[in-house]
Design an enzyme around this catalytic site. Structure first.
Site, PDB file in Angstrom:
ATOM      1  CE1 TYR A 157      -3.724   2.469   0.601  1.00 24.03           C
ATOM      2  CE2 TYR A 157      -2.331   3.367   2.349  1.00 24.03           C
ATOM      3  CZ  TYR A 157      -3.439   3.471   1.517  1.00 24.03           C
ATOM      4  OH  TYR A 157      -4.255   4.580   1.594  1.00 24.03           O
ATOM      5  CG  ASP A 257       5.665   3.839   0.991  1.00 28.30           C
ATOM      6  OD1 ASP A 257       5.908   4.508   2.011  1.00 28.30           O
ATOM      7  OD2 ASP A 257       4.506   3.636   0.562  1.00 28.30           O
ATOM      8  CE  LYS A 285       1.337   4.863   8.581  1.00 25.96           C
ATOM      9  NZ  LYS A 285      -0.022   5.271   8.891  1.00 25.96           N
TER      10      LYS A 285
END
Length: 459
Positions: A157, A257, A285
């Protein structure tokens, strides 16, 4: 299995969370599904939180939970850490505003820290989320290579935009051959062209990846990867090194990522674990200290494509008489490099430099104790992950290497356990991974083990 507990499960959940249910009923009058992001929803209804402190969250019904969701891993210092509160106050007091809309010193201070921890990120740009970061990274790759297509891995994702919302969680009926997966669109409203422009690769299968890339490398500008799928399924060392070599050979940019793995599997992310330097990296994050942030960084020659200093800009074509806006890669955003958020990110790093090893050791202890407990109840389980992030996979397999291994696990039992753990005061969204923070201690680990013991005893 206890029939009584099975029958009562849904009833007990609803009885314990009556105010959450009432809240969700009202919220559904104003927001589709009552939520602001689909990821926040689960059945029978989400638990609505009211306050939090340290390793704990408290719902609107007054129930206490040890929090392992930690806002999908973002809160590595837990809730309400004094370093974050101080950073917010100090930044506002010293600078007198939460936003300049101009360059400011926190932008450079953070860049220095990032470059020190992630040497591959020679130059950086700030965004407002991990999704924005991957979006910019892929635009950079297209501009640098001149190739339109991208490749991603099945089950990975990278955000909610069309280009990468492909084969994230496809049904096995749609997924196609394991060695050459189909590209399956994951949302209504997406253009069918992404089935062709986004190539799906099999994770941890270097030979099959090489075969696909040899056929299609002339149309692929970037391979984007979660070095640990979903933050917890680790790529083998030989696979990462092989992909690095293949992407170099074919003139494809290799993008890590690290929105989930950055500052969690190691302070320097997965690239520190593997000792491999990607061309571009995306972060998010943890580095926002609980606030929205994203960072893109990589080789200077690639990142400099965004520089407006030598070319025209879409907002001011007078900057250059010899170039057009389309000669520079456009990147902008009112809140990019937000001073308050970067102050919180810098404060987060200072704490993590001292406490990362403690969090990783505590996580390792929790994983070991959980695996031992499951063995006592003869339920096959792997606690899969690195550093301060892991997932519980109910499986007979010895290893979990990719998406299809994960799909063969017992999701039904896992979800049943997760719902019962909520009744026992252990919080993560059902089926989600576990993240641990500096606020978690041996006390929370003991509470968690005892809660698991009661749940397993009741199955």
């Amino acid at each position: 299995m206890s029939m009584t507990s099975s029958v009562d499960e849904g009833y007990r959940y609803r009885e314990r969370t009556l105010k959450s249910q009432s809240f969700m009923n009202e919220a559904s009058e104003y927001m589709p599904g009552g939520v602001t992001a689909n990821i926040k929803y689960f059945t029978p209804h989400p638990i609505v939180m009211n306050k939090a402190k340290g390793a704990y969250v408290y719902d609107v019904d007054g129930n206490e939970y040890v929090d392992y969701l930690l806002s999908y891993g973002a809160l590595k210092l837990g809730h309400g850490h004094e370093a974050i509160t101080k950073a917010i106050g100090d930044q506002l007091e010293e600078q007198g505003t939460c936003l300049f809309g101009t360059p400011h010193h926190y932008e450079v201070e953070m860049a220095k820290q990032i470059k020190q921890l992630y040497p591959s990120m020679e130059n950086i740009r700030y965004t407002n989320s991990g999704t924005e970061a991957t979006l910019l990274a892929l635009r950079l790759a297209r501009a640098y290579t001149g190739k339109e297509g991208i490749a991603k891995f099945e089950g990975h994702y990278h955000g909610g935009f069309d280009e990468v919302l492909v084969s994230v969680n496809p049904s096995l009926e749609q997924a196609g051959p394991e060695q050459e997966p189909n590209s399956v669109l994951e949302s209504k409203g997406m253009s069918e062209r992404h089935k062709n422009t986004t190539i799906t690769l099999p994770f941890n299968d270097l030979a099959s990846c090489e075969e696909i890339l040899r056929k299609k490398h002339q149309e692929i500008g970037a391979v984007i990867i979660e070095p640990l799928q979903g933050g917890f399924i680790r790529a083998s060392q030989s696979f990462i090194e092989g992909m690095r070599q293949l992407t170099k050979e074919f003139g494809i940019l290799f993008i890590f990522d690290e929105v989930k793995t950055g500052f969690r599997v190691a302070l320097g992310g997965a690239q520190e674990l593997y000792e491999v330097q990607p061309d571009l990296t995306t972060l998010g994050k943890v580095i926002g200290g609980g606030f929205p942030v994203g960072i893109v960084g990589g080789r200077k020659e690639i990142m400099n494509i965004t520089s407006p200093s030598h070319s025209a800009d879409v907002f001011d074509i007078s900057q250059s008489q010899t170039s057009n806006a389309s000669d520079v890669l456009f990147h902008s955003g009112t809140y990019n490099g937000h001073p308050t958020i970067l102050a919180c990110g810098l404060a987060t790093l200072e704490v993590l430099k001292k406490e990362t090893s403690d969090v990783c050791n505590l996580t390792s202890e929790l994983k070991t104790e959980l695996e031992h407990l499951f063995k006592q109840y003869s339920i096959p389980m792997l606690a899969v992950g690195e550093g301060s992030i892991f997932n519980i996979v109910i499986t007979d397999k010895k290893n979990i290497s990719h998406y299809r291994d994960l799909q063969a696990s017992d999701f039904k039992l896992r979800k049943k356990m997760d719902l019962r753990l909520l009744l026992e005061g252990i919080y993560t969204k059902p089926l989600n991974r576990y993240s641990v923070s500096t606020a978690h201690t041996a006390v929370e680990v003991e509470k968690t083990i005892e809660a698991f013991r009661r749940v397993l005893n009741d199955l």
